[in-house]
Design a protein around this motif. Structure first.
Motif, PDB file in Angstrom:
ATOM      1  N   MET A   1       0.848  -1.190   0.000  1.00  0.00           N
ATOM      2  CA  MET A   1       0.000   0.000   0.000  1.00  0.00           C
ATOM      3  C   MET A   1       0.888   1.246   0.000  1.00  0.00           C
ATOM      4  SD  MET A   1      -3.387   0.836   0.810  1.00  0.00           S
ATOM      5  CE  MET A   1      -4.092   2.430   0.956  1.00  0.00           C
ATOM      6  N   SER A   2       0.539   2.187  -0.820  1.00  0.00           N
ATOM      7  CA  SER A   2       1.301   3.432  -0.953  1.00  0.00           C
ATOM      8  C   SER A   2       0.927   4.430   0.136  1.00  0.00           C
ATOM      9  CB  SER A   2       1.028   4.048  -2.323  1.00  0.00           C
ATOM     10  OG  SER A   2       1.622   5.319  -2.408  1.00  0.00           O
ATOM     11  N   ALA A   3       1.897   5.264   0.501  1.00  0.00           N
ATOM     12  CA  ALA A   3       1.652   6.320   1.480  1.00  0.00           C
ATOM     13  C   ALA A   3       1.104   7.575   0.813  1.00  0.00           C
ATOM     14  CB  ALA A   3       2.942   6.640   2.217  1.00  0.00           C
ATOM     15  N   LEU A   4       1.010   7.571  -0.507  1.00  0.00           N
ATOM     16  CA  LEU A   4       0.508   8.743  -1.237  1.00  0.00           C
ATOM     17  C   LEU A   4      -1.006   8.849  -1.096  1.00  0.00           C
ATOM     18  CD1 LEU A   4       2.624   8.400  -4.500  1.00  0.00           C
ATOM     19  CD2 LEU A   4       2.954  10.039  -2.650  1.00  0.00           C
ATOM     20  N   PRO A   5      -1.551  10.076  -1.146  1.00  0.00           N
ATOM     21  CA  PRO A   5      -3.004  10.242  -1.052  1.00  0.00           C
ATOM     22  C   PRO A   5      -3.705   9.636  -2.267  1.00  0.00           C
ATOM     23  CG  PRO A   5      -1.925  12.358  -1.435  1.00  0.00           C
ATOM     24  CD  PRO A   5      -0.855  11.346  -1.241  1.00  0.00           C
ATOM     25  N   PRO A   6      -4.977   9.298  -2.119  1.00  0.00           N
ATOM     26  CA  PRO A   6      -5.700   8.701  -3.243  1.00  0.00           C
ATOM     27  C   PRO A   6      -5.851   9.673  -4.406  1.00  0.00           C
ATOM     28  CG  PRO A   6      -7.188   9.168  -1.415  1.00  0.00           C
ATOM     29  CD  PRO A   6      -5.802   9.461  -0.934  1.00  0.00           C
ATOM     30  N   GLY A   7      -6.050   9.119  -5.578  1.00  0.00           N
ATOM     31  CA  GLY A   7      -6.227   9.929  -6.776  1.00  0.00           C
ATOM     32  C   GLY A   7      -5.766   9.174  -7.997  1.00  0.00           C
ATOM     33  N   GLU A   8      -5.814   9.834  -9.156  1.00  0.00           N
ATOM     34  CA  GLU A   8      -5.382   9.234 -10.415  1.00  0.00           C
ATOM     35  C   GLU A   8      -3.916   9.595 -10.643  1.00  0.00           C
ATOM     36  OE1 GLU A   8      -6.500   9.319 -15.181  1.00  0.00           O
ATOM     37  OE2 GLU A   8      -7.614  10.594 -13.792  1.00  0.00           O
ATOM     38  N   TYR A   9      -3.076   8.584 -10.789  1.00  0.00           N
ATOM     39  CA  TYR A   9      -1.642   8.789 -10.986  1.00  0.00           C
ATOM     40  C   TYR A   9      -1.254   8.388 -12.394  1.00  0.00           C
ATOM     41  CZ  TYR A   9      -1.131   9.674  -6.041  1.00  0.00           C
ATOM     42  OH  TYR A   9      -1.233  10.231  -4.798  1.00  0.00           O
ATOM     43  N   ALA A  10      -0.202   9.017 -12.906  1.00  0.00           N
ATOM     44  CA  ALA A  10       0.245   8.720 -14.270  1.00  0.00           C
ATOM     45  C   ALA A  10       1.712   9.073 -14.435  1.00  0.00           C
ATOM     46  CB  ALA A  10      -0.599   9.491 -15.283  1.00  0.00           C
ATOM     47  N   ILE A  11       2.301   8.463 -15.457  1.00  0.00           N
ATOM     48  CA  ILE A  11       3.632   8.829 -15.934  1.00  0.00           C
ATOM     49  C   ILE A  11       3.380   9.598 -17.219  1.00  0.00           C
ATOM     50  CG2 ILE A  11       5.866   7.976 -16.731  1.00  0.00           C
ATOM     51  CD1 ILE A  11       5.191   5.390 -15.080  1.00  0.00           C
ATOM     52  N   VAL A  12       3.764  10.872 -17.233  1.00  0.00           N
ATOM     53  CA  VAL A  12       3.423  11.756 -18.340  1.00  0.00           C
ATOM     54  C   VAL A  12       4.699  12.232 -19.023  1.00  0.00           C
ATOM     55  CG1 VAL A  12       2.175  13.844 -19.001  1.00  0.00           C
ATOM     56  CG2 VAL A  12       1.405  12.516 -17.032  1.00  0.00           C
ATOM     57  N   GLU A  13       4.764  12.035 -20.340  1.00  0.00           N
ATOM     58  CA  GLU A  13       5.879  12.554 -21.125  1.00  0.00           C
ATOM     59  C   GLU A  13       5.382  13.797 -21.848  1.00  0.00           C
ATOM     60  OE1 GLU A  13       8.055   9.512 -23.312  1.00  0.00           O
ATOM     61  OE2 GLU A  13       7.155   8.045 -21.954  1.00  0.00           O
ATOM     62  N   VAL A  14       6.126  14.892 -21.651  1.00  0.00           N
ATOM     63  CA  VAL A  14       5.679  16.200 -22.088  1.00  0.00           C
ATOM     64  C   VAL A  14       6.693  16.811 -23.049  1.00  0.00           C
ATOM     65  CG1 VAL A  14       4.896  18.457 -21.245  1.00  0.00           C
ATOM     66  CG2 VAL A  14       4.625  16.463 -19.816  1.00  0.00           C
ATOM     67  N   LEU A  15       6.213  17.709 -23.892  1.00  0.00           N
ATOM     68  CA  LEU A  15       7.054  18.469 -24.798  1.00  0.00           C
ATOM     69  C   LEU A  15       8.287  18.984 -24.063  1.00  0.00           C
ATOM     70  CD1 LEU A  15       7.039  19.815 -27.689  1.00  0.00           C
ATOM     71  CD2 LEU A  15       6.055  21.799 -26.568  1.00  0.00           C
ATOM     72  N   GLY A  16       9.446  18.854 -24.669  1.00  0.00           N
ATOM     73  CA  GLY A  16      10.690  19.287 -24.030  1.00  0.00           C
ATOM     74  C   GLY A  16      11.427  18.143 -23.376  1.00  0.00           C
ATOM     75  N   HIS A  17      11.103  16.914 -23.733  1.00  0.00           N
ATOM     76  CA  HIS A  17      11.766  15.714 -23.199  1.00  0.00           C
ATOM     77  C   HIS A  17      11.698  15.670 -21.679  1.00  0.00           C
ATOM     78  CE1 HIS A  17      13.250  14.808 -27.188  1.00  0.00           C
ATOM     79  NE2 HIS A  17      13.628  16.083 -27.287  1.00  0.00           N
ATOM     80  N   ARG A  18      10.539  15.994 -21.138  1.00  0.00           N
ATOM     81  CA  ARG A  18      10.325  15.945 -19.696  1.00  0.00           C
ATOM     82  C   ARG A  18       9.398  14.797 -19.358  1.00  0.00           C
ATOM     83  NH1 ARG A  18       7.733  21.408 -18.382  1.00  0.00           N
ATOM     84  NH2 ARG A  18       6.772  21.010 -20.394  1.00  0.00           N
TER      85      ARG A  18
END
Length: 128
Positions: A1-18
């Motif tokens: 179980m994660s210690a992070l608060p609930p919600g929708e999580y994602a790995i996002v690749e964004v303009l600028g190689h971020r």
């Protein structure tokens, strides 16, 4: 179980190689749809940054556990726009590791009065 608060999580690749890993949400600001992402760093969520939908290259939904496992471990791994607003408490303490060629040069000079190990006349030989 994660210690992070609930919600929708994602790995996002964004303009600028971020690549940003965090909790995401769709928001509307200034009459446009944006993605609000709270990046995960040191097991905590940072302040949200807004990203326009047309700047997203790839969006990979994941669990909070995956986000926590894949989070950046060092501050230099964060995109500059997120690192610029990091709270000072989240930054690692600066460490001075002198290069080997400096050798004795990094030691403070001895006391000018008695030659003792305390630097800059801070030893007890000088009455105040």
């Amino acid at each position: 179980m994660s210690a992070l608060p609930p919600g929708e999580y994602a790995i996002v690749e964004v303009l600028g190689h971020r690549t940003i890993i965090g909790r995401v949400e769709e928001v509307e600001r200034f009459g446009a749809k944006l993605m609000s992402i709270e990046a995960v760093f040191n097991g905590e969520l940072l302040d949200a940054v807004m990203i326009g939908g047309s700047s997203i290259y790839q969006f990979t939904p994941c669990s909070a556990e995956v986000a926590e496992a894949r989070q950046p471990k060092e501050d230099w791994q964060l995109p500059p726009s997120i690192r610029a607003v990091l709270p000072v408490a989240a930054l690692p303490a600066p460490a001075f590791d002198p290069p080997a060629f400096m050798g004795e040069a990094v030691k403070p000079p001895p006391c000018a009065s008695c030659g003792g190990p305390e630097p800059f006349g801070e030893c007890e030989c000088i009455p105040f």
